[in-house]
Enzyme design. Sequence first.
Site, PDB file in Angstrom:
ATOM      1  N   LYS A   1       0.838  -1.204   0.000  1.00  0.00           N
ATOM      2  CA  LYS A   1       0.000   0.000   0.000  1.00  0.00           C
ATOM      3  C   LYS A   1       0.863   1.239   0.000  1.00  0.00           C
ATOM      4  CE  LYS A   1      -4.314   1.483   0.424  1.00  0.00           C
ATOM      5  NZ  LYS A   1      -4.037   2.627  -0.468  1.00  0.00           N
TER       6      LYS A   1
ATOM      7  N   LYS B   1       4.776   2.358   8.831  1.00  0.00           N
ATOM      8  CA  LYS B   1       3.525   3.000   9.252  1.00  0.00           C
ATOM      9  C   LYS B   1       2.403   1.968   9.344  1.00  0.00           C
ATOM     10  CE  LYS B   1       2.922   6.889   7.263  1.00  0.00           C
ATOM     11  NZ  LYS B   1       2.604   7.911   6.236  1.00  0.00           N
TER      12      LYS B   1
ATOM     13  N   LYS C   1       5.099   2.867  -2.709  1.00  0.00           N
ATOM     14  CA  LYS C   1       4.904   4.289  -2.990  1.00  0.00           C
ATOM     15  C   LYS C   1       5.108   4.520  -4.473  1.00  0.00           C
ATOM     16  CE  LYS C   1       3.788   8.007  -0.637  1.00  0.00           C
ATOM     17  NZ  LYS C   1       2.803   8.040   0.445  1.00  0.00           N
TER      18      LYS C   1
ATOM     19  N   THR D   1      -6.446  11.826   7.108  1.00  0.00           N
ATOM     20  CA  THR D   1      -5.125  12.106   7.660  1.00  0.00           C
ATOM     21  C   THR D   1      -5.196  13.271   8.647  1.00  0.00           C
ATOM     22  OG1 THR D   1      -4.183  11.361   5.559  1.00  0.00           O
ATOM     23  CG2 THR D   1      -2.705  12.461   7.093  1.00  0.00           C
TER      24      THR D   1
ATOM     25  N   ASN E   1      -4.648  19.367   2.023  1.00  0.00           N
ATOM     26  CA  ASN E   1      -5.709  18.498   2.518  1.00  0.00           C
ATOM     27  C   ASN E   1      -5.502  18.126   3.987  1.00  0.00           C
ATOM     28  OD1 ASN E   1      -8.036  16.669   2.222  1.00  0.00           O
ATOM     29  ND2 ASN E   1      -6.518  15.064   2.472  1.00  0.00           N
TER      30      ASN E   1
ATOM     31  N   SER F   1      -7.918   4.165   4.312  1.00  0.00           N
ATOM     32  CA  SER F   1      -7.763   3.466   3.032  1.00  0.00           C
ATOM     33  C   SER F   1      -7.986   1.963   3.216  1.00  0.00           C
ATOM     34  CB  SER F   1      -6.366   3.713   2.459  1.00  0.00           C
ATOM     35  OG  SER F   1      -6.308   4.931   1.762  1.00  0.00           O
TER      36      SER F   1
END
Length: 489
Positions: A84, A108, A120, A208, A247, A377
């Site tokens: 992810k 994470k 990523k 987030t 954001n 997510s």
Amino acid sequence: MSDTASGAQVSGLTEAAHEPGFRQSVELMFNRAVSVMDLSPGLVEKIRVCNSTYTVRFGVRLRGQIHTFTGYRSVHSEHMEPVKGGIRYALAVDQDEVEALAALMTLKCALVEVPFGGSKGGLCIDPRAWEPHELEQITRRFAYELIKRDLINPAQNVPAPDMGTGEREMAWIADQYARMNTSDINARACVTGKPLEAGGIHGRVEATGRGVQYALREFFRHPRDVGLAHLEGGLSGKRVVVQGLGNVGSHAARFLALEDDVRIVGVAERDGGLWDENGLDIEQVTAWLRQTGGVTGCPVGTYVEDAAALLEAECDILIPAALEGVIHRDNAPRVRAPLIIEAANGPITAAADALLRERGVVIIPDLYANAGGVTVSYFEWVKNLSHIRFGRMQRRAEEARNHLLVNELERLSADKGLGWTLAPDFKTRFLRGADELELVRSGLDDTMRDAYQTMREIWHARAEVPDLRMAAYVTAISRVARSYQTKGL
């Protein structure tokens, strides 16, 4: 990353002796953690290295000529699958940055116990330089190159938004995957962060920023930790500076101001900053930003030309929520906030981290603080695989049970002549079953609480783990190590 032996030699003075880049900062923090862990050198090396990075260069005919773009998709660890990690659009994207971000994603996910490996992606592009229809062509071609190599796949590699991308780009990618895999019933799960109409989930856009809020709330539930930051009391009334109102920063600032009664005294953007000792009206500031693209001319607060100076302003909490490396060796000695929460990835370099720790500044690390996005997510991915909206099966059943309880209490009151009634607002709130947004926020809150409590337990129990960042890395690396060990490594 350096080998374990060199990592064991890392000290605060060594870290601060030069200005490491983003990837080197991640390496130093990794090495600092494994130096106090009982892991074999081979296992450390397996966790340390990036498994693979795919570089793609593709052409798209735009404005009468062919433009060539360079993109990356890095897979750091497949100790769990799928892997992810977001896709960012920025001119600064390169292989080093993508691999460092993939490593952070591995750790994470492990820290907040989301069952993904780390990945990523990035595209070297300025998204503001292209019209929406042009950006769609570029995005679809980039997605095509990744999809045909299974670097976008619901069971193998699941991207999400990052800097420069959002719901729109994720919808394009999901549609491109569905066009190329017409019989995949789980096609929508190939990417998260989608609009609701394309299979997204309530609460993902805010996730987030909401996670940053929940992280601060949990920190202030522990007086001992608050005292170590040379603060006292609760979150209410604290003076906060936010760097970056994208954001993440805008949502974090808005939630903290409206729901936790903090004072957002300063905000920093690319064209300057705003300051108001009494607290900025963050709704007006963000509305101005959406309208103009900057804070120049904003009728709220006092304009500050040097936005970077606000990182050094006197406040209780500093929230860097934009780019990596904004707090570095040169400005770290002038940072006056006793508590910093990293809403962005890697906003503090390893050199700055060492200097701040020496001064007693408490840092809530990015590994934990900005994990809200990947947590929600995960919820979206589960929703897509289960093909049902959260709350759909149980919401009305909960309401029916609650009605039975309230009706019985009111009947007993009437029969016994007690003369009391339930407050109307209590009845309204109690009788309503949880919808998807409430369930998502509940799951995120629970995740952030559990992860913080795990970190602080290590922080306070082990003398060789003197700060939250090291505790986060130790926790995450231990979990990845155990996963590999169960596979026979």
